[in-house]
Scaffold this motif. Structure first.
Motif, PDB file in Angstrom:
ATOM      1  N   ASP A 122     -40.963   5.231  40.399  1.00 25.27           N
ATOM      2  CA  ASP A 122     -40.019   4.104  40.369  1.00 25.27           C
ATOM      3  C   ASP A 122     -38.718   4.475  39.675  1.00 25.27           C
ATOM      4  O   ASP A 122     -37.725   3.743  39.776  1.00 25.27           O
ATOM      5  N   HIS A 207     -47.726   4.089  48.131  1.00 27.09           N
ATOM      6  CA  HIS A 207     -46.897   2.885  48.020  1.00 27.09           C
ATOM      7  C   HIS A 207     -45.951   2.920  46.827  1.00 27.09           C
ATOM      8  O   HIS A 207     -45.157   2.005  46.643  1.00 27.09           O
ATOM      9  N   THR A 210     -40.340   3.637  46.626  1.00 29.72           N
ATOM     10  CA  THR A 210     -39.700   2.546  47.364  1.00 29.72           C
ATOM     11  C   THR A 210     -38.206   2.766  47.565  1.00 29.72           C
ATOM     12  O   THR A 210     -37.532   1.928  48.158  1.00 29.72           O
ATOM     13  N   TYR A 236     -44.874   7.839  53.115  1.00 21.10           N
ATOM     14  CA  TYR A 236     -43.951   7.017  52.328  1.00 21.10           C
ATOM     15  C   TYR A 236     -43.755   5.658  53.014  1.00 21.10           C
ATOM     16  O   TYR A 236     -42.643   5.305  53.412  1.00 21.10           O
ATOM     17  N   PRO A 237     -44.820   4.871  53.145  1.00 23.87           N
ATOM     18  CA  PRO A 237     -44.716   3.640  53.942  1.00 23.87           C
ATOM     19  C   PRO A 237     -43.770   2.600  53.362  1.00 23.87           C
ATOM     20  O   PRO A 237     -43.218   1.787  54.112  1.00 23.87           O
ATOM     21  N   GLN A 238     -43.572   2.577  52.045  1.00 29.93           N
ATOM     22  CA  GLN A 238     -42.728   1.559  51.422  1.00 29.93           C
ATOM     23  C   GLN A 238     -41.288   2.003  51.240  1.00 29.93           C
ATOM     24  O   GLN A 238     -40.426   1.196  50.867  1.00 29.93           O
ATOM     25  N   ALA A 239     -41.007   3.273  51.471  1.00 33.34           N
ATOM     26  CA  ALA A 239     -39.650   3.782  51.281  1.00 33.34           C
ATOM     27  C   ALA A 239     -38.748   3.382  52.447  1.00 33.34           C
ATOM     28  O   ALA A 239     -39.217   3.166  53.572  1.00 33.34           O
ATOM     29  N   ARG A 240     -37.464   3.317  52.174  1.00 31.43           N
ATOM     30  CA  ARG A 240     -36.473   3.036  53.215  1.00 31.43           C
ATOM     31  C   ARG A 240     -36.053   4.371  53.824  1.00 31.43           C
ATOM     32  O   ARG A 240     -35.260   5.109  53.236  1.00 31.43           O
TER      33      ARG A 240
END
Length: 278
Positions: A122, A207, A210, A236-240
């Motif tokens: 984070d 997750h 992000t 990296y499913p939550q990353a943009r």
């Protein structure tokens, strides 16, 4: 621009590092995690370019028992040590040295794949993965695939263990590697689940990351083709995420391949790797 050497503690080992700084207060700090078997000195010109033209302080370093961080011969280092423990240690060292600047991570090949196994994600503002992907040996185009299959021959892990290292230099396939680094790497690249097939690696936290991730593929990369780079997006499913494919001719180069994208010969592509200097 200035350069200073860094000694990075990683467990009971010390990693040899190099920090390139801009002449002014850095707009961000970046740790560059290198590819398997690629010495940190290969990235020095790219790191200097980041400092001189992008205002970044960039840390490069060698994984344990490799390059300037000691010899591969007789080493007990594993790919987990390199991709999890050493990468974490280098990032933590940079954060401690320059705590007030935004933190970026640049990962070449192995360097862009292991963040889900690390902590403190984070605190990362941006990630750049360059020619990083979950590669299976069948992904390589021919005739390169024939060379890859020979490199992953089942006779090589026991040979490397007997010798105490993989004599890659004598084999004319790169720099010498710790025996267990090679053995674990082989498992990943010959298994359909890539490192998910490695029971020794531990459980990732996909997750936790992000921030924005710029995922860069090279169109003529035989070692990590674009389809393998895009496969890494699942980690990296939550990353943009933003996908970028660099075509050699579009940046005035005849060929780039897997290594040269961040090496001196790839300099015309570096602006495309990093994107707009915002």
């Amino acid at each position: 621009m200035s350069v200073e050497t860094k000694s990075i503690p990683s467990g009971d080992r010390w990693l040899a590092g190099r920090l390139a700084r801009p002449d002014t207060t850095p707009r961000a700090v970046a740790v560059l995690h290198g590819a398997t078997g690629v010495p940190a000195r290969f990235y020095a010109e790219f790191a200097d370019w980041l400092a001189a033209t992008r205002g970044l302080a960039c840390l490069t370093y060698d994984y344990r028992d490799f390059g300037a961080s000691s010899s591969a011969r007789g080493s007990d280092a594993t790919m987990t040590d390199w991709g999890v423990r050493d990468q974490q240690a280098a990032r933590d060292c940079l954060r401690a040295a320059l705590p007030d600047a935004p933190l970026w991570v640049i990962g070449h090949s192995l360097g862009g794949m292991m963040l889900p196994f690390q902590t403190g994600l984070d605190g990362i503002e941006r990630v750049f993965t360059v020619a990083s992907g979950a590669v299976h040996v069948s992904d390589h185009p021919w005739p390169y695939q024939a060379l890859a299959r020979a490199f992953w021959s089942p006779v090589l892990p026991p040979l490397a263990r007997r010798l105490g290292y993989l004599p890659a230099r004598a084999m004319r396939v790169g720099h010498d590697l710790p025996a267990e680094v090679y053995a674990q790497w082989r498992i990943w690249c010959t298994s359909r689940g890539f490192h998910a097939a490695d029971a020794t690696l531990g459980r990732p936290n996909p997750h936790a990351l992000t921030c924005g991730v710029r995922m860069v593929a090279v169109a003529d990369d035989d070692l990590c083709p674009p389809q393998a780079v895009w496969r890494l997006m699942r980690a990296y499913p939550q990353a943009r995420k933003r996908q970028v494919t660099i075509v050699p001719g579009a940046v005035g180069l005849e060929r780039i391949g897997h290594l040269d994208i961040l090496g001196p010969r790839g300099r015309p592509a570096w602006d495309s790797v990093m994107g707009p200097a915002d």
